[in-house]
Design an enzyme around this catalytic site. Structure first.
Site, mmCIF file in Angstrom:
data_model
loop_
_atom_site.group_PDB
_atom_site.id
_atom_site.type_symbol
_atom_site.label_atom_id
_atom_site.label_comp_id
_atom_site.label_asym_id
_atom_site.label_seq_id
_atom_site.Cartn_x
_atom_site.Cartn_y
_atom_site.Cartn_z
ATOM 1 N N LYS A 5 8.202 -15.433 -18.526
ATOM 2 C CA LYS A 5 8.798 -16.735 -18.250
ATOM 3 C C LYS A 5 8.093 -17.911 -18.954
ATOM 4 O O LYS A 5 8.729 -18.740 -19.574
ATOM 5 C CB LYS A 5 8.761 -16.972 -16.735
ATOM 6 C CG LYS A 5 9.571 -18.152 -16.289
ATOM 7 C CD LYS A 5 11.010 -17.742 -16.185
ATOM 8 C CE LYS A 5 11.863 -18.795 -15.544
ATOM 9 N NZ LYS A 5 13.215 -18.228 -15.299
ATOM 10 N N ASP A 64 16.209 -19.438 -18.977
ATOM 11 C CA ASP A 64 16.340 -18.213 -19.778
ATOM 12 C C ASP A 64 17.632 -18.193 -20.597
ATOM 13 O O ASP A 64 17.614 -17.980 -21.805
ATOM 14 C CB ASP A 64 16.312 -16.963 -18.900
ATOM 15 C CG ASP A 64 15.097 -16.925 -18.001
ATOM 16 O OD1 ASP A 64 14.148 -17.688 -18.282
ATOM 17 O OD2 ASP A 64 15.109 -16.171 -17.018
ATOM 18 N N GLY A 103 1.047 2.020 -6.896
ATOM 19 C CA GLY A 103 2.311 2.713 -6.687
ATOM 20 C C GLY A 103 2.474 3.083 -5.227
ATOM 21 O O GLY A 103 1.508 3.051 -4.464
ATOM 22 N N GLU A 136 -3.943 -8.437 -10.472
ATOM 23 C CA GLU A 136 -2.869 -9.002 -11.286
ATOM 24 C C GLU A 136 -2.034 -10.054 -10.566
ATOM 25 O O GLU A 136 -1.345 -10.832 -11.213
ATOM 26 C CB GLU A 136 -1.959 -7.877 -11.809
ATOM 27 C CG GLU A 136 -1.124 -7.148 -10.757
ATOM 28 C CD GLU A 136 -1.851 -6.005 -10.046
ATOM 29 O OE1 GLU A 136 -3.094 -6.037 -9.985
ATOM 30 O OE2 GLU A 136 -1.179 -5.098 -9.529
ATOM 31 N N HIS A 159 -5.430 -5.866 -5.878
ATOM 32 C CA HIS A 159 -4.539 -6.145 -7.008
ATOM 33 C C HIS A 159 -4.994 -7.386 -7.785
ATOM 34 O O HIS A 159 -4.633 -8.496 -7.425
ATOM 35 C CB HIS A 159 -3.106 -6.357 -6.504
ATOM 36 C CG HIS A 159 -2.454 -5.096 -6.055
ATOM 37 N ND1 HIS A 159 -1.768 -4.271 -6.905
ATOM 38 C CD2 HIS A 159 -2.417 -4.496 -4.852
ATOM 39 C CE1 HIS A 159 -1.316 -3.225 -6.236
ATOM 40 N NE2 HIS A 159 -1.695 -3.339 -4.987
ATOM 41 N N CYS A 186 -5.516 0.144 -7.312
ATOM 42 C CA CYS A 186 -4.911 0.662 -6.095
ATOM 43 C C CYS A 186 -4.614 2.169 -6.236
ATOM 44 O O CYS A 186 -5.533 2.963 -6.312
ATOM 45 C CB CYS A 186 -3.662 -0.148 -5.752
ATOM 46 S SG CYS A 186 -3.177 0.043 -4.035
ATOM 47 N N TYR A 187 -3.352 2.573 -6.331
ATOM 48 C CA TYR A 187 -3.037 3.990 -6.540
ATOM 49 C C TYR A 187 -3.795 4.508 -7.771
ATOM 50 O O TYR A 187 -4.258 5.652 -7.781
ATOM 51 C CB TYR A 187 -1.533 4.177 -6.738
ATOM 52 C CG TYR A 187 -1.103 5.612 -6.959
ATOM 53 C CD1 TYR A 187 -0.780 6.430 -5.887
ATOM 54 C CD2 TYR A 187 -1.017 6.144 -8.244
ATOM 55 C CE1 TYR A 187 -0.395 7.748 -6.087
ATOM 56 C CE2 TYR A 187 -0.637 7.460 -8.466
ATOM 57 C CZ TYR A 187 -0.318 8.257 -7.382
ATOM 58 O OH TYR A 187 0.064 9.558 -7.585
#
Ligand code: XMP
Length: 519
Positions: A375, A224, A50, A167, A165, A77-78
């Site tokens: 997606k 989409d 964050g 992710e 990170h 992280c945060y």
């Protein structure tokens, strides 16, 4: 279920996305949700990154009850700083903010559960603060040249943290780290699948819409909206009305091609509205990117509403025809997350064009059958429903179209130059078998003039910039490394075949700090 608490990082939804890849179900909530408001007991908790500093007075903190839950907690992280700070560690602004790739070295003297099976590796860093002293009972499990506490854990209390990170896809072994945490440490089950998704969703749509009411929705030819439209059409047939708006800033022959696929191949009930004059008229003289986006977004809403009204009138006196009650939207999970984030979406970098504004004026309820999917899950779904690979694997195309790829004023002649260059570019990429390897490619037009020579004549024309990026999440991206001979061929074709440009350049900027689109 794994609980993810969102502290406002641009990457939070990617945590959920990565975890679902190995079949673990997770749910994401704003960081300040009360545990007593949850309808499930999590098997583990992840605290996201964050933009705040844990030591600031108004910084967000999780419900203190999470520390008593007795399940493993991972802070990213945060999130790491939050864990450390809560347990008596010290967090300071670091003298050097760190953004981008960082080389991580594993502590060889500690057998970390979180980093099991991971060697020294590179991870994506994006932070200003960092831990300056470790809380008692925690061990350092990894370091970087500038971060002495890049990863920490307290195995006893099942608390884990990483400053990087895992992710984002540019963190090479991040997948393994998240799997170690959710599957091994939290023992979450891995049986979430999409098998019954279609049936359940069709059933749900039929129950919602009822036997007579009608639904409208915009389609663009992107994956989409096409998958959403196909699902709707399977559920209620011609009571679903798809609308394709030609805004004059689409790719060459786009409208014709999309119309053909949707009506002939997918049998979707479609109306095409040619509003290109209206769009281009309003764009005349406008050079500011945000203004262009707003004009296109607002005009789209107007055109769409007018068409919906026309359809409604048409059915007013048809016996047995129900009311127009619903608006279909191809919203995906990442968009949903953006809007539930505790402070709204992370800083607005660009105003994305969407049809959210439609609901303000129209008395319609929203149906979003894809709102739980990412997606690639939508692609898998489309494939199962018989949509062609060509459409399923199309590169994304922005709502404001090539208006944001023509820097400066958008005119018909500028549109034509970029359409022609883009067509050649994509054609050659496909010929070289690189289309699927590249995540997004397009030609942009720079309205500066350069001197050239053609035959014996001096030319003074504009510049085409080619962009091609590789990414899976579109949050971070690297420019694509084209073989030179292919670039050479593309450049020569564009300069020779497209009047109005005499130079081609290739964009070698990554995101961040650049973005994928030029505007
Ligand atoms: P940026 O330029 O922000 O783009 O790095 C990230 C991805 O988003 C697409 N994009 C848009 N898509 N409406 C859309 O539907 C928009 O206004 C818009 N702006 C950017 C862009 O093509 C890329 O895939």
């Amino acid at each position: 279920t794994i609980l993810i608490l969102d502290f406002g990082s641009q990457y939070t939804h990617l945590i959920a996305r990565r975890i679902r890849e190995f079949g673990v179900y997770c749910e994401l909530f704003a960081c300040n949700i009360k545990l007593s408001d949850l309808h499930f007991k999590p098997k583990g908790v992840i605290l996201s990154g964050g933009p705040n500093s844990v030591y600031d007075a108004d910084s967000p903190h999780p419900d203190p009850a999470i520390w008593e839950l007795g399940v493993p907690i991972l802070g990213i992280c945060y999130g790491l700083q939050e864990i450390a700070w809560h347990h008596g560690g010290k967090v300071d602004p670091s003298d050097k903010a760190e953004y981008g790739q960082a080389k991580i070295t594993i502590n060889p003297d500690y057998e970390s559960q979180l980093l099991k099976g991971i060697d020294d590796f590179t991870m994506w860093m994006s932070h200003g603060d960092q831990l300056s002293s470790l809380p008692a009972s925690f061990k350092v499990t990894a370091t970087t040249p500038t971060a002495p506490f890049a990863a920490i854990e307290d195995h006893e209390r099942q608390l884990y943290g990483c400053q990087f990170h895992p992710e984002v896809t540019h963190s090479k072994q991040g997948h393994r780290l998240l799997k170690n945490f959710t599957v091994d440490i939290c023992q979450a089950s891995t049986n979430w699948s999409m098998k019954s998704f279609i049936e359940t969703e069709i059933e749900r749509i039929r129950n919602t819409v009822g036997p007579h009411d009608q639904v409208i929705g915009a389609v663009s030819g992107g994956v989409d909206s096409t998958v959403a439209a196909k699902l709707m059409s399977e559920a209620i047939g011609d009571r679903f009305h798809a609308i394709l708006v030609d805004n004059g800033v689409m790719r060459m022959d786009e409208c014709k091609n999309v119309e053909k696929i949707l009506t002939q191949h997918l049998k979707i009930n479609l109306t095409v509205v040619d509003a290109s004059e209206q769009f281009l008229g309003r764009l005349a003289g406008v050079t500011d990117p945000e203004k262009k986006r707003k004009i296109i977004g607002n005009t789209f809403i107007e055109v769409f509403e007018a068409e919906a009204e026309r359809l409604e009138k048409k059915f007013e006196n048809v016996a047995g025809a129900g009311k127009f009650k619903y608006l279909l939207q191809g919203t995906l999970y990442p968009d949903v997350i953006e809007s539930i984030s505790f402070k709204g979406p992370s800083a607005t970098i660009k105003t994305h064009h969407n049809v959210g504004g439609l609901l303000e004026n129209m008395k319609l309820d929203l149906i979003e059958p894809l709102r739980e999917l990412f997606k690639d899950e939508v692609r898998a779904l489309g494939s199962v429903m018989g949509i062609d690979d060509e459409l399923i694997w199309r590169h994304p195309f922005p709502g404001p179209g090539i208006a944001i790829r023509i820097l400066g004023e958008v005119t018909r002649s500028q549109v034509e130059i970029v359409q022609r260059a883009d067509k050649i570019y994509i054609e050659e990429i496909k010929k070289a078998g690189l289309y699927r390897k590249i995540s997004q490619a397009y030609a942009a037009l720079l309205p500066v003039r350069a001197v050239g020579v053609m035959g014996d004549n001096r030319t003074y024309e504009q510049v085409i910039a080619l962009r091609a990026v590789e990414t899976t999440d579109f949050m971070t991206a690297d420019w694509f490394e084209f073989p030179y001979d292919i670039l050479k061929h593309i450049s020569s074709r564009i300069i020779n075949e497209v009047p109005g440009c005499n130079r081609v350049v290739y964009d070698v900027s990554s995101k961040p700090p650049a973005t994928i689109e030029w505007e």
